[in-house]
Design an enzyme around this catalytic site. Structure first.
Site, PDB file in Angstrom:
ATOM      1  N   ALA A 135      -8.940  -1.075   5.301  1.00  0.00           N
ATOM      2  CA  ALA A 135      -8.944  -0.927   6.959  1.00  0.00           C
ATOM      3  C   ALA A 135      -9.821   0.153   7.157  1.00  0.00           C
ATOM      4  CB  ALA A 135      -7.928  -1.124   7.590  1.00  0.00           C
ATOM      5  N   SER A 136     -10.040   0.526   8.337  1.00  0.00           N
ATOM      6  CA  SER A 136     -10.915   1.781   8.884  1.00  0.00           C
ATOM      7  C   SER A 136     -10.010   2.835   8.353  1.00  0.00           C
ATOM      8  CB  SER A 136     -10.972   1.650  10.325  1.00  0.00           C
ATOM      9  OG  SER A 136     -10.051   1.426  11.003  1.00  0.00           O
ATOM     10  N   GLY A 138      -7.013   3.385   6.494  1.00  0.00           N
ATOM     11  CA  GLY A 138      -6.131   3.435   5.354  1.00  0.00           C
ATOM     12  C   GLY A 138      -6.817   2.346   4.506  1.00  0.00           C
ATOM     13  N   VAL A 140      -4.585   0.012   0.903  1.00  0.00           N
ATOM     14  CA  VAL A 140      -3.224  -0.160   0.443  1.00  0.00           C
ATOM     15  C   VAL A 140      -3.476  -0.667  -0.925  1.00  0.00           C
ATOM     16  CG1 VAL A 140      -1.160  -1.771   0.801  1.00  0.00           C
ATOM     17  CG2 VAL A 140      -2.509  -0.724   2.873  1.00  0.00           C
ATOM     18  N   LYS A 154       0.200   3.377   0.663  1.00  0.00           N
ATOM     19  CA  LYS A 154      -0.718   3.374   1.790  1.00  0.00           C
ATOM     20  C   LYS A 154      -1.577   4.634   1.840  1.00  0.00           C
ATOM     21  CE  LYS A 154      -1.116   2.034   6.831  1.00  0.00           C
ATOM     22  NZ  LYS A 154      -0.458   1.716   7.817  1.00  0.00           N
ATOM     23  N   ASP A 286       3.183  -5.289  17.566  1.00  0.00           N
ATOM     24  CA  ASP A 286       2.120  -6.013  17.231  1.00  0.00           C
ATOM     25  C   ASP A 286       2.394  -7.189  16.209  1.00  0.00           C
ATOM     26  OD1 ASP A 286      -0.753  -6.252  16.884  1.00  0.00           O
ATOM     27  OD2 ASP A 286      -1.047  -4.543  15.219  1.00  0.00           O
TER      28      ASP A 286
END
Length: 547
Positions: A135-136, A138, A140, A154, A286
């Site tokens: 992702a932007s 981090g 994994v 992570k 979320d």
């Protein structure tokens, strides 16, 4: 970089954002915000049409994805703030794809070794080169510790923080340009709030603490799986936690193929969320399908604990009462409890909002639970909030959005699932357990205490008034009226005050006696006595007024 240099850079970047917005069909908004002067000269005179809301929402999402990591994160934060953007955009922004090309494993290993100050092979027996996700902020990876456990690592991208800071500086410059054109919210305050959220997300220790708290709260629930954090290996930029085997809900086309009772799992998931809000006062903010796992043994696993909400004890009580008011379709009670939560309703919008809320609830009046769709009801409710410019405290905006999302998640597991069937008995049971009838007595006593405080302050207020009279500062306006009528009103008012004092004394005395003696028949007798006294007084007042 100097202030002047940073300003010039920001102007150039804002001009690029404006061009990208126009390319995505959003020229109408560019002109509305008076940013058209940043467009190339041939485009400045063009008149742009306003797109239908659904089309505009999709184009905004695509524009944010093109603009990059920080803008995607801002979009995700907006998706949980239904008081700031219209419902179509709220749900469109849920689809933002925060996926970027992965960094090479050598860069990731170097970042880990720099954070832990030791070689990678001194910590991990195995470290998978292929990331589980990128992702932007981090990336994994799955790994195995030297002493055996399978873990997820992570790792924050090396330039993540500097990129976020530069983009926030740009957004602040843009916010100052448009703040006078956005009347009903303070865009600078909103940006400050989002900046705080992004910087908390950049510190992985914050998320680790969230995980620990969830794990503690659900320690007695065998159907909820929360990973274990390995604190000796966790830093500001590295988070190491237990690997949880399972399938994401977003990847499951047919959850029933797992061979588990999907209705029971959906029901337990809904109850678990109710516990988070109404019992723990700490909830996952979320919970979309990509952040929920179903384990092979039929448990629910949560992912991504970066966004959470909190609810105080007092607000838990208010939310419980509001939930019951919604289920009872009592619009006045909903508005009253919302105000108690700190929801800001513009005074000129209050009558329209009451009417709109009453209409929404009436539309569902008399329907069976099977016919009520929280997702649809929630969308209508969120649209009402946006239309009436109602501002909600951040945690409650997060909660409102989470409740709407929750039903969709549950229906992903079991399409016929109805969350209202779970919510009503749970909320009612919680009120009976946590807020028994004694609370009603306490509220009465609190009111009486406030009234006595007011009475105690009356001599001071009277002294102030007399002081104004002596100083010649008191102006009295009066008009002629019949003396007998005036005396009658004074007599009635005096009677009411006298009765209120006597009734207050009786209630206080009964409450004290019952709390000491604790005999049930006495509680009933006390209530009947107070009720009888009130009825006699009403009868006397009616008879006196007829004379």
């Amino acid at each position: 970089m100097t202030t002047v240099g940073r300003h010039k850079r920001n102007v150039r970047r804002i001009a690029r954002i404006v061009e990208i917005a126009v390319r995505h069909g959003l020229g109408y908004f560019v002109q509305t915000l008076e940013l058209g002067n940043l467009l190339p000269t041939p485009m400045r005179q063009e008149q742009f049409k306003r797109l239908p809301s659904e089309v505009a929402a999709r184009n905004i999402r695509q524009m944010l994805e093109e603009l990059g990591p920080t803008f995607i994160k801002i979009g995700q934060l907006l998706s949980i703030r239904p008081d700031l953007v219209p419902p179509d955009l709220v749900f469109e922004l849920e689809r933002l794809q925060d996926t970027v090309a992965p960094l090479t494993v050598d860069v990731i290993k170097q970042q880990i070794e720099g954070e832990l100050s030791r070689p990678l092979d001194a910590v991990f027996a195995r470290f998978d080169d292929e990331p589980l996700g990128s992702a932007s902020i981090g990336q994994v990876h799955r790994a195995q510790l030297k002493d055996g456990p399978e873990v997820v690592v992570k790792v924050q991208r090396p330039a993540a923080e500097s990129t976020v800071d530069a983009d926030l500086d740009l957004l602040r410059a843009l916010a100052y340009r448009v703040r006078d054109r956005v009347k009903w919210i303070d865009v600078i305050d909103v940006l400050d709030e989002f900046s705080d959220s992004l910087h908390r997300e950049l510190d992985y220790r914050v998320e680790a603490h969230h995980i620990d708290r969830f794990r503690h709260n659900f320690r007695d629930d065998p159907l909820i799986k929360i990973p274990l954090v390995y604190w000796p290996l966790t830093t500001r930029r590295i988070l190491v936690m237990e690997y949880v085997e399972g399938s994401k809900l977003s990847d499951l086309a047919t959850p029933e193929s797992l061979g588990i009772d999907t209705y029971a799992l959906a029901e337990h998931g809904a109850e678990a969320f109710m516990r988070q809000v109404l019992e723990f006062g700490f909830f996952h903010g979320d919970l979309h399908p990509a952040n929920i796992l179903v384990t092979p043994d039929g448990r629910i696993g949560y992912l991504d604990f970066g966004i959470v909400g909190t609810v105080s004890e007092e607000n838990k009580r208010i939310i419980t009462h509001m939930l019951i008011a919604i289920l009872r379709q009592d619009s006045d009670a909903v508005v009253r409890e919302a105000a108690n939560l700190g929801v800001t309703i513009p005074p000129d919008r209050l009558p329209a909002m009451r009417a709109e809320l009453r209409e929404i609830l009436f539309r569902y009046y008399g329907r069976s639970l099977e016919q009520i769709r929280i997702e649809i009801l929630g969308r209508e409710f969120l649209a009402m909030l946006y239309r009436n410019h109602v501002r909600i405290p951040k945690d409650f905006a997060l909660l409102a959005k989470a409740l709407v999302t929750l039903e969709g998640v549950a229906k992903h597991l079991y399409p016929e699932f109805n969350i209202v069937e779970v919510a009503r008995p749970y909320a009612t049971k919680l009120v009976r357990e946590k807020y028994p009838a004694a609370e009603g007595i306490q509220q009465v006593l609190d009111e009486i205490k406030r009234d006595f405080v007011y009475l105690a302050e009356m001599p001071k207020h009277l002294h102030d008034v007399l002081g104004m009279v002596r100083a010649g500062q008191l102006t009295v306006k009066s008009r002629d009226m019949e003396r007998d009528r005036l005396e009658q009103r004074i007599d009635i008012a005096a009677s009411r005050v006298s009765f209120s004092i006597v009734l207050a004394a009786v209630i206080v005395a009964m409450a004290v006696i019952v709390s000491i003696v604790r005999i049930r028949w006495m509680e009933t007798a006390g209530f009947v006595s107070v009720l009888a006294l009130a009825m006699v007084w009403v009868a006397v007042m009616v008879m006196r007024r007829r004379r």
